[in-house]
Write a protein that holds these residues in place. Structure first.
Motif, PDB file in Angstrom:
ATOM      1  N   VAL A  63       0.818  -1.220   0.000  1.00 14.78           N
ATOM      2  CA  VAL A  63       0.000   0.000   0.000  1.00 14.78           C
ATOM      3  C   VAL A  63       0.850   1.267   0.000  1.00 14.78           C
ATOM      4  CG1 VAL A  63      -1.798  -1.255   1.241  1.00 14.78           C
ATOM      5  CG2 VAL A  63      -0.268   0.291   2.508  1.00 14.78           C
ATOM      6  N   LYS A  64       2.152   1.108   0.098  1.00 15.53           N
ATOM      7  CA  LYS A  64       3.032   2.284   0.106  1.00 15.53           C
ATOM      8  C   LYS A  64       2.837   3.104  -1.160  1.00 15.53           C
ATOM      9  CE  LYS A  64       6.724   0.465   3.068  1.00 15.53           C
ATOM     10  NZ  LYS A  64       8.119  -0.008   3.148  1.00 15.53           N
ATOM     11  N   GLY A  65       2.735   4.401  -0.962  1.00 13.37           N
ATOM     12  CA  GLY A  65       2.524   5.298  -2.088  1.00 13.37           C
ATOM     13  C   GLY A  65       1.067   5.478  -2.462  1.00 13.37           C
ATOM     14  N   ARG A  66       0.193   4.641  -1.908  1.00 12.22           N
ATOM     15  CA  ARG A  66      -1.240   4.741  -2.210  1.00 12.22           C
ATOM     16  C   ARG A  66      -2.065   5.119  -0.981  1.00 12.22           C
ATOM     17  NH1 ARG A  66      -3.977   0.341  -3.639  1.00 12.22           N
ATOM     18  NH2 ARG A  66      -2.620  -1.162  -2.582  1.00 12.22           N
ATOM     19  N   PHE A  67      -1.641   4.631   0.184  1.00  9.14           N
ATOM     20  CA  PHE A  67      -2.377   4.878   1.418  1.00  9.14           C
ATOM     21  C   PHE A  67      -1.586   5.842   2.295  1.00  9.14           C
ATOM     22  CE2 PHE A  67      -4.824   0.570   1.823  1.00  9.14           C
ATOM     23  CZ  PHE A  67      -5.272   0.716   0.518  1.00  9.14           C
ATOM     24  N   THR A  68      -2.322   6.671   3.019  1.00  9.92           N
ATOM     25  CA  THR A  68      -1.701   7.592   3.967  1.00  9.92           C
ATOM     26  C   THR A  68      -2.481   7.571   5.262  1.00  9.92           C
ATOM     27  OG1 THR A  68      -1.001   9.054   2.154  1.00  9.92           O
ATOM     28  CG2 THR A  68      -0.993   9.966   4.382  1.00  9.92           C
ATOM     29  N   SER A  70      -3.062   9.253   9.031  1.00 10.67           N
ATOM     30  CA  SER A  70      -2.865  10.496   9.766  1.00 10.67           C
ATOM     31  C   SER A  70      -3.724  10.439  11.020  1.00 10.67           C
ATOM     32  CB  SER A  70      -3.236  11.711   8.905  1.00 10.67           C
ATOM     33  OG  SER A  70      -4.580  11.640   8.479  1.00 10.67           O
ATOM     34  N   GLY A  71      -3.370  11.272  11.992  1.00 12.51           N
ATOM     35  CA  GLY A  71      -4.098  11.220  13.242  1.00 12.51           C
ATOM     36  C   GLY A  71      -4.124  12.550  13.955  1.00 12.51           C
ATOM     37  N   ASP A  72      -5.058  12.678  14.854  1.00 17.13           N
ATOM     38  CA  ASP A  72      -5.213  13.891  15.663  1.00 17.13           C
ATOM     39  C   ASP A  72      -5.248  13.463  17.130  1.00 17.13           C
ATOM     40  OD1 ASP A  72      -6.091  16.127  17.053  1.00 17.13           O
ATOM     41  OD2 ASP A  72      -7.443  16.759  15.484  1.00 17.13           O
ATOM     42  N   HIS A  73      -4.175  13.810  17.870  1.00 15.91           N
ATOM     43  CA  HIS A  73      -4.105  13.413  19.273  1.00 15.91           C
ATOM     44  C   HIS A  73      -5.137  14.157  20.122  1.00 15.91           C
ATOM     45  CE1 HIS A  73      -0.470  10.877  19.336  1.00 15.91           C
ATOM     46  NE2 HIS A  73      -0.120  11.582  18.287  1.00 15.91           N
ATOM     47  N   ASN A  74      -5.570  15.309  19.682  1.00 16.18           N
ATOM     48  CA  ASN A  74      -6.536  16.074  20.473  1.00 16.18           C
ATOM     49  C   ASN A  74      -7.907  15.417  20.472  1.00 16.18           C
ATOM     50  OD1 ASN A  74      -4.738  18.167  21.206  1.00 16.18           O
ATOM     51  ND2 ASN A  74      -5.009  19.119  19.201  1.00 16.18           N
ATOM     52  N   THR A  75      -8.266  14.822  19.356  1.00 18.86           N
ATOM     53  CA  THR A  75      -9.587  14.200  19.243  1.00 18.86           C
ATOM     54  C   THR A  75      -9.510  12.679  19.237  1.00 18.86           C
ATOM     55  OG1 THR A  75      -9.491  14.266  16.831  1.00 18.86           O
ATOM     56  CG2 THR A  75     -10.451  16.178  17.949  1.00 18.86           C
ATOM     57  N   ASN A  76      -8.295  12.136  19.319  1.00 19.40           N
ATOM     58  CA  ASN A  76      -8.108  10.673  19.264  1.00 19.40           C
ATOM     59  C   ASN A  76      -8.815  10.088  18.040  1.00 19.40           C
ATOM     60  OD1 ASN A  76      -6.381  10.265  21.395  1.00 19.40           O
ATOM     61  ND2 ASN A  76      -8.004   9.958  22.880  1.00 19.40           N
ATOM     62  N   THR A  77      -8.534  10.680  16.914  1.00 19.96           N
ATOM     63  CA  THR A  77      -9.092  10.224  15.647  1.00 19.96           C
ATOM     64  C   THR A  77      -7.952   9.902  14.689  1.00 19.96           C
ATOM     65  OG1 THR A  77     -11.014  11.653  15.937  1.00 19.96           O
ATOM     66  CG2 THR A  77     -10.625  10.803  13.726  1.00 19.96           C
ATOM     67  N   VAL A  78      -8.112   8.840  13.941  1.00 16.69           N
ATOM     68  CA  VAL A  78      -7.126   8.481  12.932  1.00 16.69           C
ATOM     69  C   VAL A  78      -7.852   8.241  11.612  1.00 16.69           C
ATOM     70  CG1 VAL A  78      -7.188   6.005  13.434  1.00 16.69           C
ATOM     71  CG2 VAL A  78      -5.133   6.999  12.444  1.00 16.69           C
ATOM     72  N   TRP A  79      -7.196   8.593  10.536  1.00 14.91           N
ATOM     73  CA  TRP A  79      -7.762   8.430   9.207  1.00 14.91           C
ATOM     74  C   TRP A  79      -6.828   7.589   8.345  1.00 14.91           C
ATOM     75  CZ3 TRP A  79      -7.303  13.093  11.760  1.00 14.91           C
ATOM     76  CH2 TRP A  79      -8.487  13.714  12.142  1.00 14.91           C
ATOM     77  N   LEU A  80      -7.401   6.921   7.387  1.00 17.75           N
ATOM     78  CA  LEU A  80      -6.624   6.211   6.392  1.00 17.75           C
ATOM     79  C   LEU A  80      -7.132   6.634   5.023  1.00 17.75           C
ATOM     80  CD1 LEU A  80      -4.393   4.059   5.971  1.00 17.75           C
ATOM     81  CD2 LEU A  80      -6.234   2.374   5.719  1.00 17.75           C
ATOM     82  N   GLN A  81      -6.339   7.440   4.349  1.00 16.75           N
ATOM     83  CA  GLN A  81      -6.666   7.847   2.993  1.00 16.75           C
ATOM     84  C   GLN A  81      -6.160   6.791   2.037  1.00 16.75           C
ATOM     85  OE1 GLN A  81      -8.414  10.609   1.833  1.00 16.75           O
ATOM     86  NE2 GLN A  81      -8.259   9.580  -0.165  1.00 16.75           N
ATOM     87  N   MET A  82      -7.056   6.223   1.267  1.00 17.09           N
ATOM     88  CA  MET A  82      -6.703   5.135   0.361  1.00 17.09           C
ATOM     89  C   MET A  82      -6.970   5.584  -1.067  1.00 17.09           C
ATOM     90  SD  MET A  82      -8.199   1.874   2.496  1.00 17.09           S
ATOM     91  CE  MET A  82      -9.909   2.319   2.242  1.00 17.09           C
ATOM     92  N   ASN A  83      -5.923   5.675  -1.850  1.00 16.65           N
ATOM     93  CA  ASN A  83      -6.030   6.092  -3.248  1.00 16.65           C
ATOM     94  C   ASN A  83      -5.624   4.950  -4.170  1.00 16.65           C
ATOM     95  OD1 ASN A  83      -6.718   8.735  -2.410  1.00 16.65           O
ATOM     96  ND2 ASN A  83      -4.558   9.331  -2.330  1.00 16.65           N
ATOM     97  N   ASN A  84      -6.026   5.064  -5.410  1.00 11.00           N
ATOM     98  CA  ASN A  84      -5.689   4.051  -6.418  1.00 11.00           C
ATOM     99  C   ASN A  84      -5.979   2.644  -5.889  1.00 11.00           C
ATOM    100  OD1 ASN A  84      -4.746   2.962  -8.818  1.00 11.00           O
ATOM    101  ND2 ASN A  84      -2.595   3.019  -8.174  1.00 11.00           N
ATOM    102  N   LEU A  85      -7.177   2.474  -5.406  1.00 16.09           N
ATOM    103  CA  LEU A  85      -7.538   1.200  -4.804  1.00 16.09           C
ATOM    104  C   LEU A  85      -7.538   0.079  -5.835  1.00 16.09           C
ATOM    105  CD1 LEU A  85     -10.239   2.545  -2.401  1.00 16.09           C
ATOM    106  CD2 LEU A  85      -8.336   1.076  -1.709  1.00 16.09           C
ATOM    107  N   LYS A  86      -7.154  -1.090  -5.363  1.00 13.84           N
ATOM    108  CA  LYS A  86      -7.068  -2.277  -6.207  1.00 13.84           C
ATOM    109  C   LYS A  86      -7.987  -3.361  -5.640  1.00 13.84           C
ATOM    110  CE  LYS A  86      -2.205  -1.251  -7.157  1.00 13.84           C
ATOM    111  NZ  LYS A  86      -0.820  -1.764  -7.132  1.00 13.84           N
ATOM    112  N   PRO A  87      -8.397  -4.292  -6.487  1.00 18.53           N
ATOM    113  CA  PRO A  87      -9.266  -5.365  -5.993  1.00 18.53           C
ATOM    114  C   PRO A  87      -8.660  -6.112  -4.803  1.00 18.53           C
ATOM    115  CG  PRO A  87      -9.291  -5.366  -8.373  1.00 18.53           C
ATOM    116  CD  PRO A  87      -8.249  -4.352  -7.952  1.00 18.53           C
ATOM    117  N   GLU A  88      -7.350  -6.231  -4.776  1.00 18.02           N
ATOM    118  CA  GLU A  88      -6.710  -6.944  -3.665  1.00 18.02           C
ATOM    119  C   GLU A  88      -6.739  -6.154  -2.358  1.00 18.02           C
ATOM    120  OE1 GLU A  88      -5.410  -6.316  -6.688  1.00 18.02           O
ATOM    121  OE2 GLU A  88      -3.257  -5.816  -6.561  1.00 18.02           O
ATOM    122  N   ASP A  89      -7.219  -4.914  -2.394  1.00 16.83           N
ATOM    123  CA  ASP A  89      -7.416  -4.152  -1.165  1.00 16.83           C
ATOM    124  C   ASP A  89      -8.750  -4.490  -0.506  1.00 16.83           C
ATOM    125  OD1 ASP A  89      -5.972  -1.364  -2.875  1.00 16.83           O
ATOM    126  OD2 ASP A  89      -4.998  -2.621  -1.363  1.00 16.83           O
TER     127      ASP A  89
END
Length: 117
Positions: A63-68, A70-89
């Motif tokens: 997933v390197k180069g496609r997924f990112t 990120s997180g916010d310690h103040n709100t204890n929230t984390v996100w996963l941005q997934m780009n160029n998704l493939k069927p194997e994802d």
């Protein structure tokens, strides 16, 4: 008790994008590490991305180069941005976290991501 709630899962075509979110609620302090895992039937759960205080974010090689992550310690929230998704994802994606001052290891309920034409 800490609860992790995931959102953002969906069905998309190959090449599409999704953004997963995971929010912690309950008696949680600041997170030490928050991770995204995924699992497909018949296979072991695998670590997709990790954000850990004081360390560089890490990713599954595929997933390197496609997924990112990120997180916010103040709100204890984390996100996963997934780009160029493939069927194997295609998998159920799980949020996992641990928190300062808490020995627990917490998991979300899982959310389905499907990549198909």
């Amino acid at each position: 008790q800490v609860h992790l709630v995931e959102s953002g899962g969906d069905s998309v075509q190959p090449g599409g994008s999704l953004r997963l979110s995971c929010a912690a609620s309950g008696n949680s302090g600041t997170f030490h590490a928050m991770n995204w895992y995924r699992q497909v039937p018949g296979r072991q759960r695998e670590l997709v991305a990790r954000i850990r205080a004081g360390e560089e974010n890490t990713y599954l090689d595929s997933v390197k180069g496609r997924f990112t992550i990120s997180g916010d310690h103040n709100t204890n929230t984390v996100w996963l941005q997934m780009n160029n998704l493939k069927p194997e994802d295609t998998a159920v994606y799980y949020c996992n976290a641990d928190f300062y001052g808490d020995v627990g290891d917490y998991w979300g309920q899982g959310i389905q991501v499907t990549v198909s034409s």
